[in-house]
Design a protein around this motif. Structure first.
Motif, PDB file in Angstrom:
ATOM      1  N   MET A 165      28.068  49.103  39.449  1.00 58.74           N
ATOM      2  CA  MET A 165      29.101  49.622  38.293  1.00 58.74           C
ATOM      3  C   MET A 165      28.951  49.645  37.297  1.00 58.74           C
ATOM      4  O   MET A 165      27.322  49.079  36.629  1.00 58.74           O
ATOM      5  CB  MET A 165      29.749  48.378  38.086  1.00 58.74           C
ATOM      6  CG  MET A 165      30.505  47.954  37.247  1.00 58.74           C
ATOM      7  SD  MET A 165      32.198  48.983  37.548  1.00 58.74           S
ATOM      8  CE  MET A 165      33.276  49.523  36.340  1.00 58.74           C
ATOM      9  N   CYS A 174      29.764  52.024  41.776  1.00 57.86           N
ATOM     10  CA  CYS A 174      31.255  52.731  40.704  1.00 57.86           C
ATOM     11  C   CYS A 174      31.200  52.631  39.480  1.00 57.86           C
ATOM     12  O   CYS A 174      30.580  52.355  38.643  1.00 57.86           O
ATOM     13  CB  CYS A 174      31.635  50.811  40.908  1.00 57.86           C
ATOM     14  SG  CYS A 174      32.719  50.215  42.173  1.00 57.86           S
ATOM     15  N   LYS A 224      39.589  47.038  36.805  1.00 60.64           N
ATOM     16  CA  LYS A 224      38.049  46.674  37.337  1.00 60.64           C
ATOM     17  C   LYS A 224      38.028  46.300  38.284  1.00 60.64           C
ATOM     18  O   LYS A 224      36.570  45.850  38.999  1.00 60.64           O
ATOM     19  CB  LYS A 224      37.127  47.485  36.062  1.00 60.64           C
ATOM     20  CG  LYS A 224      37.543  48.492  35.609  1.00 60.64           C
ATOM     21  CD  LYS A 224      36.515  49.168  34.502  1.00 60.64           C
ATOM     22  CE  LYS A 224      37.186  50.597  33.464  1.00 60.64           C
ATOM     23  NZ  LYS A 224      35.974  51.004  32.133  1.00 60.64           N
ATOM     24  N   GLY A 265      28.478  51.915  33.344  1.00 60.09           N
ATOM     25  CA  GLY A 265      29.997  51.643  32.790  1.00 60.09           C
ATOM     26  C   GLY A 265      28.984  51.948  30.749  1.00 60.09           C
ATOM     27  O   GLY A 265      28.466  51.180  30.912  1.00 60.09           O
ATOM     28  N   ASP A 314      34.680  47.291  30.416  1.00 54.63           N
ATOM     29  CA  ASP A 314      33.846  47.604  31.338  1.00 54.63           C
ATOM     30  C   ASP A 314      32.483  46.592  31.521  1.00 54.63           C
ATOM     31  O   ASP A 314      32.394  46.227  32.975  1.00 54.63           O
ATOM     32  CB  ASP A 314      32.552  48.795  31.947  1.00 54.63           C
ATOM     33  CG  ASP A 314      33.193  50.074  31.288  1.00 54.63           C
ATOM     34  OD1 ASP A 314      34.886  50.177  32.559  1.00 54.63           O
ATOM     35  OD2 ASP A 314      32.907  50.737  31.037  1.00 54.63           O
ATOM     36  N   ASP A 326      32.388  54.550  35.218  1.00 55.99           N
ATOM     37  CA  ASP A 326      33.376  54.847  34.824  1.00 55.99           C
ATOM     38  C   ASP A 326      33.024  56.331  34.576  1.00 55.99           C
ATOM     39  O   ASP A 326      32.214  57.201  34.865  1.00 55.99           O
ATOM     40  CB  ASP A 326      33.202  54.405  33.355  1.00 55.99           C
ATOM     41  CG  ASP A 326      33.965  53.644  32.365  1.00 55.99           C
ATOM     42  OD1 ASP A 326      35.429  54.901  32.816  1.00 55.99           O
ATOM     43  OD2 ASP A 326      33.874  54.529  31.111  1.00 55.99           O
ATOM     44  N   ILE A 351      35.765  55.013  38.508  1.00 55.55           N
ATOM     45  CA  ILE A 351      37.433  54.612  37.811  1.00 55.55           C
ATOM     46  C   ILE A 351      36.978  54.472  36.348  1.00 55.55           C
ATOM     47  O   ILE A 351      36.292  53.997  35.958  1.00 55.55           O
ATOM     48  CB  ILE A 351      37.040  52.459  38.029  1.00 55.55           C
ATOM     49  CG1 ILE A 351      36.342  52.196  39.329  1.00 55.55           C
ATOM     50  CG2 ILE A 351      38.278  51.586  37.579  1.00 55.55           C
ATOM     51  CD1 ILE A 351      35.958  50.846  39.685  1.00 55.55           C
ATOM     52  N   THR A 352      38.333  55.107  36.026  1.00 52.31           N
ATOM     53  CA  THR A 352      38.729  55.287  34.436  1.00 52.31           C
ATOM     54  C   THR A 352      40.040  55.341  34.046  1.00 52.31           C
ATOM     55  O   THR A 352      41.133  54.955  34.586  1.00 52.31           O
ATOM     56  CB  THR A 352      39.270  56.635  34.516  1.00 52.31           C
ATOM     57  OG1 THR A 352      38.496  57.256  33.096  1.00 52.31           O
ATOM     58  CG2 THR A 352      39.676  57.464  35.322  1.00 52.31           C
ATOM     59  N   ALA A 371      33.650  43.365  34.789  1.00 45.43           N
ATOM     60  CA  ALA A 371      32.723  44.121  36.289  1.00 45.43           C
ATOM     61  C   ALA A 371      31.538  44.498  36.256  1.00 45.43           C
ATOM     62  O   ALA A 371      30.633  44.124  37.526  1.00 45.43           O
ATOM     63  CB  ALA A 371      33.999  45.897  35.989  1.00 45.43           C
TER      64      ALA A 371
END
Length: 947
Positions: A656, A341, A640, A658, A663, A343, A584-585, A666
């Motif tokens: 994840m 995942c 998130k 970010g 972030d 950003d 994911i943004t 998450a």
């Protein structure tokens, strides 16, 4: 004294917010009132987590079931030593405790670098703020802000607390670290009509964000842990950090070994006690020592330390490739990641707004080059032609657009320390960068002199400036929302002439804007006119919105935060390896979908799931959405976290990535959190388990590759260690059960006799386990690890097939060892033996040691021949040679003979020991031939193969 605000300030009028907080927006709080509120509400700081004391960190290291099992074995060894008379020193217990201590030290050193993430939030946000106190502007530490304080905001300021905007002039704030949206947000004091996501609260400013343009005044509504950043800190503090797959599996193996060891030891000790009927204290000591021997034989004492060393070596290799791993166990987790995942802003994109397209009356051009470095050129769209080869009209129009956009501009572009950097609004800076890509245009821009400015406002959605040109003319230059700008235009630039702007042309220009928007570009229109109302000698005219009339429309630019050039290749490689990439943004859904399609994350036209849509989903519905959706937009920090949790609930191993504060929760919750080292905040770096030193998404894929290689090597040395220990356990078990069959009882005389001494078993573990296992931990990659899907979360590190191989090798080792003992002892199944118990036991002991060394070559692969790549790992050969040399020493050096109960062997004994030990190699070669044949047959029977 004002109570805590009991309404949503974003939905209330600024005057009402001020009344509720008991403050005059024109004078601010008095010094006394501010001090009183500071005592009531406390400092404007985020709550940190107290540091974990050393003793608790040590206990955490000792909680591993395998380590607990070793501690129990050491305790039993000490008890047996005391019962036996406490003569000499308890060697077994000392060595086991030394191994445990070594492992604890490695773990503490590696994890001491990880500071508390919430404390990092507090450090990040220390700043000064300008406030109204007693009717005067004063600069105070942000930690002393209180609800009701009136903040004065200007370009370059850090916002010290959450606040309701009371007034604003062209105020723009970048909230990327909080919301993930790259473009600055225009702020407006007008109250919102309803509840909206964090990124759309235009009448609020938030702690930790930065003012990029304009001025404003805002009333502080929340401080400390009550701010939006405080909410993230609370979420981060409450987020549970999950154990890695490797930690869970090693714990499971340790628990399993513990049950096996206890069961076997109890059964054998009871059996001996019943059959032999011990009558003396020494007999009970022997039985107890046998139990300790079995425990030592079954437990690979060196496993925790070897695992730590192998992971540490992997960490060093990854650090050289710009992936800094903070926790050893996280290395393997990367190899099993099934979803990444990520950003968008700053991770998949440059986080540098760039003009990529310019549309004018005569056509459109594409601008090459990305980011703030002015490298690139303008090329005619749809044609393989540079701008110089285009029509004169198009060239003139493009230069006019970029020239006017660069002049009606408050940003600055400069090269510092070899890196291009901007000051001000990134969208405005995009004009400066694009303008420098046209030869000579920058000189023309520098030659013009600004006289006045009508600043941007959210109501007008545009700004304009007056500039004196070298030829003496004064130009009004404007840029803003294309539809708003066109309403103020009467003409359009066509080449060098201004043509009347009729309805048909206006519609065509608006269609071009819609096309750019549909392609996820942010659009800005540019217009100009000659200012006849400003005299030739007037140097400081009064700015007037009336200037913005009868303009000549020059064109529109399409701006985008471009994807990283290396990201698309890295994503394709991840997909080839069976790793799904999810974006994911906090950015706009259209922009997110466009970037995702450009990078190959999702097909063109895919729907971006928004935060509003996520709010309407139950947990089960979210799991279903997470299973199929790869693009999420306009999400808040809690979204998130929910997405990561949903993917994990669906059985995925989640990485994840970010860089922003938003972030961090998450990242902490994910199986492997990855922070950007250059653009990332300190918060994300501390919350993450891995930091990318180069902010390169491709580094993540390289780290996944390295993680898979490390996992393969972990399986190799686990297979080897457990084969070795299985051989020792079976040797002890069947040696006791068959004590009369192999002649061992006759040779032992009175008392209870065992096939191997406890010190000999410990020697086997130390000599044959440690060095070869370490060598296998750095074994070169055999097959392409990225050509197979990731390991499933339910797939065991030690699966059924691996246990079958371990059992096969263990049985062969035990059979060869007991055969050697029977061969040299008088009596038993094999007649002719004439050696003493010490010689026969030494020959069996040597056979088992050499058999373990042969087994090291088998363990490099579950299916491939040991002779494939036989000399690829020189460290393994060195480890085997060292083990053989040490065995020669323990057999023939007198002091070692006394310590380990050995006797010298002649050449014939050695030759037979080598021959029997090599049976491990040949038996496994035959078994692997059968396995490969079965796999080929199964592959040929699949539908794809038959087709």
């Amino acid at each position: 004294m004002a109570a805590a605000l009991d309404l949503d300030p974003a939905l209330a009028d600024a005057g009402e917010v001020a009344r509720r907080l008991g403050v005059d927006p024109e004078r601010g709080l008095t010094a006394d009132e501010a001090a009183s509120r500071l005592a009531e509400h406390g400092p404007n700081e985020l709550r940190g987590t107290p540091p974990v004391p050393l003793w608790r960190r040590v206990l955490t290291q000792l909680r591993d079931p395998l380590v607990v099992l070793l501690l129990v074995a050491a305790a039993v060894s000490v008890v047996a030593w005391v019962v036996e008379g406490a003569e000499g020193i308890p060697v077994d217990a000392i060595v086991v405790l030394a191994v445990i201590a070594f492992n604890v030290v490695i773990g503490l050193v590696q994890e001491s670098r990880a500071a508390d993430a919430v404390a990092a939030l507090a450090v990040m946000t220390r700043a000064q703020s300008t406030v109204l106190r007693d009717g005067e502007l004063a600069t105070v530490p942000a930690a002393e802000l209180v609800p009701g304080d009136v903040l004065q905001l200007a370009e370059g300021d850090q916002v010290g607390a959450d606040a309701r905007l009371a007034r604003g002039a062209s105020l723009r704030v970048t909230e990327a670290s909080l919301t993930g949206e790259s473009a600055p947000v225009g702020k407006d004091p007008e109250a919102l009509p309803g509840v909206v996501p964090l990124g759309d609260r235009t009448d609020m400013v938030f702690r930790g964000t930065a003012v990029t343009g304009g001025t404003g005044r805002a009333i502080v509504t929340a401080t400390g842990m009550s701010t939006e950043m405080g909410a993230i800190a609370t979420m981060l503090d409450e987020t549970k950090e999950e154990a890695t797959p490797l930690q869970r599996e090693i714990s499971r193996v340790g628990s399993l070994l513990g049950r096996i060891v206890v069961g076997i030891a109890i059964v054998i000790m009871l059996t001996i006690a019943i059959v032999e009927t011990p009558t003396r204290a020494s007999d009970w000591v022997t039985i107890l020592l046998l139990g300790v021997s079995l425990a030592v034989a079954a437990v690979p004492e060196g496993l925790p330390a070897i695992l730590s060393v192998v992971l540490a070596l992997g960490v060093q290799r990854m650090a050289k490739r710009n992936a800094v791993v903070k926790r050893l166990s996280s290395v393997e987790t990367l190899g099993s990641a099934s979803v990444i995942c990520t950003d968008k802003t700053g991770t998949l994109t440059q986080n540098e707004m760039t003009i990529r397209r310019i549309v004018t009356a005569s056509g459109s051009v594409d601008v090459t080059g990305v980011g703030y470095a002015p490298d690139g050129e303008a090329r005619v769209a749809g044609q393989d032609a540079a701008l110089d080869e285009a029509s004169p009209a198009l060239r003139t129009e493009v230069r006019a657009v970029l020239g006017a956009g660069s002049l009606a501009n408050d940003a600055q572009l400069a090269r510092r320390d070899g890196r291009w950097e901007i000051t001000g609004d990134p969208t405005e800076a995009a004009f400066l960068v694009a303008g420098r890509k046209l030869p000579g245009l920058d000189d023309e821009v520098r030659a013009a002199r600004r006289l006045a400015e009508v600043p941007f406002s959210s109501e007008r959605k545009m700004m304009s400036t007056a500039h004196r040109q070298p030829d003496g003319r004064t130009l009004i230059l404007a840029k803003g929302a294309p539809d708003v700008l066109l309403e103020r235009c009467t003409h359009v630039l066509v080449g060098d002439d201004a043509a009347p702007l009729d309805d048909e042309t206006r519609a065509r220009l608006l269609d071009a804007v819609e096309t750019l928007s549909a392609d996820a570009f942010r659009t800005l229109g540019v217009a100009a006119r000659v200012a006849t109302e400003i005299g030739p000698d007037e140097t400081e005219p009064d700015a007037d919105e009336a200037w913005e009339r009868d303009l000549v429309y020059l064109g529109v630019v399409g701006i985008i935060d471009p994807p990283r050039t290396e990201a698309k290749t890295a994503i394709a490689r991840a997909h080839d390896a069976g790793v799904r990439v999810v974006m994911i943004t906090g950015d706009h859904p259209t922009t997110a979908a466009r970037i995702a399609a450009d990078l190959g994350i999702a097909p063109a036209g895919s729907h971006a799931v928004t935060g509003r849509e996520l709010d309407a989903l139950s947990e089960q519905e979210l799991i279903a959405v997470a299973r199929r959706s790869s693009v999420y937009a306009r999400v808040a920090p809690e979204h998130k976290l929910r997405i990561v949790d949903a993917l994990q609930a669906d059985g995925q191993t989640v990485a994840m990535t970010g860089d922003g504060v938003n972030d961090a929760p998450a990242l902490k919750s994910a199986d492997i959190g990855i922070a950007m080292g250059i653009t990332g905040t300190e918060v994300t770096k501390e919350a993450a388990k891995m930091v990318l030193a180069d902010d390169d998404f491709a580094t993540i894929v390289r780290a996944v590759h390295e993680g898979r290689v490390i996992f393969d090597n972990i399986r190799k040395f686990l297979r080897y260690l457990l084969c070795s220990n299985m051989g020792e356990v079976l040797t002890m078990f069947f040696g006791v059960v068959l004590v009369g069959v192999i002649g061992l009882s006759e040779a032992g005389g009175e008392g209870i006799v065992v096939p191997l001494l406890a010190t000999q078993i410990l020697w086997i573990n130390l000599v044959t386990d440690t060095a070869p296992a370490l060598a296998m931990g750095v074994d070169p990659e055999g097959d392409d690890v990225m050509a197979r899907p990731p390991r499933g979360p339910r797939e065991r590190v030690i699966d059924g097939a691996m246990w079958a191989g371990i059992a096969s090798t263990g049985i062969t080792l035990a059979a060869a060892t007991l055969f050697a003992m029977d061969l040299w002892l008088p009596g038993g199944l094999i007649p002719g033996g004439q050696d003493s118990l010490e010689v026969a036991r030494t020959a069996a002991f040597t056979t088992l040691v050499l058999g373990n060394l042969f087994a090291a070559f088998n363990a490099r692969s579950a299916t491939s021949s040991a002779f494939r790549g036989l000399f690829a790992n020189r460290r393994l050969w060195a480890a085997v040679a060292l083990g053989a040399a040490l065995q020669v020493a323990v057999v023939h050096v007198p002091p070692l003979q006394v310590a380990f109960g050995t006797a010298a062997l002649d050449a014939w004994h050695w030759a037979v020991a080598v021959a029997l030990a090599s049976a491990v190699l040949w038996v496994e070669e035959v078994r692997k031939v059968i396995i490969r044949a079965r796999l080929r047959r199964r592959s040929a029977e699949t539908p794809a193969a038959r087709a």
